[in-house]
Write an enzyme that holds these catalytic residues in place. Sequence first.
Site, PDB file in Angstrom:
ATOM      1  N   PRO A  88       0.869  -1.032  -0.426  1.00 18.89           N
ATOM      2  CA  PRO A  88       0.204  -0.020  -0.017  1.00 18.89           C
ATOM      3  C   PRO A  88       0.964   1.430   0.249  1.00 18.89           C
ATOM      4  CG  PRO A  88      -0.722  -1.545   1.754  1.00 18.89           C
ATOM      5  CD  PRO A  88      -0.092  -2.106   1.204  1.00 18.89           C
ATOM      6  N   GLU A 115      -0.517  -7.574   7.831  1.00 18.22           N
ATOM      7  CA  GLU A 115      -0.132  -6.577   8.208  1.00 18.22           C
ATOM      8  C   GLU A 115       1.276  -6.005   7.351  1.00 18.22           C
ATOM      9  OE1 GLU A 115      -2.111  -4.635   9.427  1.00 18.22           O
ATOM     10  OE2 GLU A 115      -3.438  -5.908   8.923  1.00 18.22           O
ATOM     11  N   ARG A 153      -0.992  -7.941 -22.239  1.00 14.53           N
ATOM     12  CA  ARG A 153      -1.731  -7.245 -22.790  1.00 14.53           C
ATOM     13  C   ARG A 153      -1.043  -6.199 -24.303  1.00 14.53           C
ATOM     14  NH1 ARG A 153      -4.233  -2.679 -22.142  1.00 14.53           N
ATOM     15  NH2 ARG A 153      -5.967  -3.119 -24.328  1.00 14.53           N
ATOM     16  N   ASP A 168      -3.562   2.438 -26.251  1.00 15.10           N
ATOM     17  CA  ASP A 168      -3.239   3.464 -25.403  1.00 15.10           C
ATOM     18  C   ASP A 168      -4.045   3.143 -23.656  1.00 15.10           C
ATOM     19  OD1 ASP A 168      -2.059   4.640 -27.479  1.00 15.10           O
ATOM     20  OD2 ASP A 168      -2.654   6.749 -26.677  1.00 15.10           O
TER      21      ASP A 168
HETATM   22  C1  9D3 Z   1      -4.026  -0.405   8.926  1.00 17.79           C
HETATM   23  C2  9D3 Z   1      -2.518  -0.622   8.455  1.00 17.79           C
HETATM   24  N1  9D3 Z   1      -2.876  -1.089   6.651  1.00 17.79           N
HETATM   25  C3  9D3 Z   1      -2.230  -0.399   5.455  1.00 17.79           C
HETATM   26  C4  9D3 Z   1      -3.106   0.413   4.463  1.00 17.79           C
HETATM   27  C5  9D3 Z   1      -1.744  -2.232   6.692  1.00 17.79           C
HETATM   28  C6  9D3 Z   1      -1.835  -3.416   5.570  1.00 17.79           C
HETATM   29  C7  9D3 Z   1      -3.102  -3.766   5.678  1.00 17.79           C
HETATM   30  C8  9D3 Z   1      -3.847  -4.610   3.757  1.00 17.79           C
HETATM   31  C9  9D3 Z   1      -1.368  -3.777   4.778  1.00 17.79           C
HETATM   32  C10 9D3 Z   1      -1.067  -4.461   3.853  1.00 17.79           C
HETATM   33  C11 9D3 Z   1      -2.323  -5.075   3.399  1.00 17.79           C
HETATM   34  C12 9D3 Z   1      -2.148  -6.230   2.052  1.00 17.79           C
HETATM   35  N2  9D3 Z   1      -2.234  -5.417   0.987  1.00 17.79           N
HETATM   36  C13 9D3 Z   1      -1.194  -5.120   0.064  1.00 17.79           C
HETATM   37  O1  9D3 Z   1      -0.327  -6.156   0.380  1.00 17.79           O
HETATM   38  C14 9D3 Z   1      -1.553  -4.274  -0.998  1.00 17.79           C
HETATM   39  C15 9D3 Z   1      -2.139  -3.854  -1.686  1.00 17.79           C
HETATM   40  C16 9D3 Z   1      -2.720  -2.940  -1.172  1.00 17.79           C
HETATM   41  O2  9D3 Z   1      -3.875  -3.172  -0.126  1.00 17.79           O
HETATM   42  N3  9D3 Z   1      -4.052  -1.896  -1.469  1.00 17.79           N
HETATM   43  C17 9D3 Z   1      -3.910  -1.496  -3.487  1.00 17.79           C
HETATM   44  N4  9D3 Z   1      -2.591  -1.873  -3.426  1.00 17.79           N
HETATM   45  C18 9D3 Z   1      -1.371  -2.779  -2.284  1.00 17.79           C
HETATM   46  S1  9D3 Z   1      -0.749  -3.825  -3.357  1.00 17.79           S
HETATM   47  C19 9D3 Z   1      -0.502  -4.503  -1.471  1.00 17.79           C
END
Ligand code: 9D3
Length: 270
Positions: A88, A115, A153, A168
């Site tokens: 994230p 997490e 793709r 595009d």
């Molecule tokens: C409350 C803190 N959280 C962060 C927003 C902890 C957390 C939650 C879920 C940390 C990692 C995750 C799992 N998510 C991913 O690994 C992830 C992800 C996502 O949650 N949203 C958008 N893109 C991605 S890429 C990997």
Amino acid sequence: MRIDIFTLFPGMFGGPLNESILRRAQEMGALSIVLHNIRDYTTDRHHTADDTPYGGGGGMILKPEPIVAAVEDVIPLDKGIPVILLSPQGRLFTQTVARELAARERLALICGHYEGVDERVRQLVVTDEISIGDYVLTGGELAAMVIVDAVARLLPGVLGDPDAPDKDSHSGGLLEHPHYTRPPVFRGLAVPEVLLSGHEARIARWRRRESLRRTWERRPELLLTAPLTEEDRAFLVKLAEEELARRMRDEEAVSDRGPRDAAGPGRPPT
Ligand code: 9D3
């Protein structure tokens, strides 16, 4: 292109990667996806891949040793291959990023789960960190599949026609116009006459305007960067003027209503 994916849940990838276009891309030899189970690189009796965070707080953190061992086993780290952590905190995945990745010969994707991932994984093996959007997933697996799909793709030969109009982002930075196919009338809803007319120039103009209209209504910020002609700009000015007139009419209708009938329809349009 070869994509190595490091995950605790390789089973999640089976369905999406083995259907339709992604399956064909692999059969053609344009794409090769290799899954690696991080748990296979644990060395303790219980195959522990995660642990509680130092400093307290909830949740589980992926341990660094198995991930780093897996990546070092499979990826030559001195060859400039992007090693991408899905998280994230990463930079936002866009069509521009998809194009950038599609130009590489090889990619490695590390899927976090729970997490997060021990920070030393970033320090030791990660070269890039990507998020697919501002919402919370349970892990990086679905994000990795989104990236594989968007990148695959773009690879030569994967989609039928190499210079198909698509390819595009959104037909030149705009949203697409409406699409129709047979039948000409469905449940009383007719296909716009112009599309049946055979007038190519008029059809092109109608489509361009519908693209502009949709973009103006739904994603106006795209108009700040889309390449626009003078004719496009004139049409957008007309849309903006129409919207302004509509808003002024609605405002007038509100002020014409007394408090007693404030929820009513207002003065009928003149
Ligand atoms: C409350 C803190 N959280 C962060 C927003 C902890 C957390 C939650 C879920 C940390 C990692 C995750 C799992 N998510 C991913 O690994 C992830 C992800 C996502 O949650 N949203 C958008 N893109 C991605 S890429 C990997």
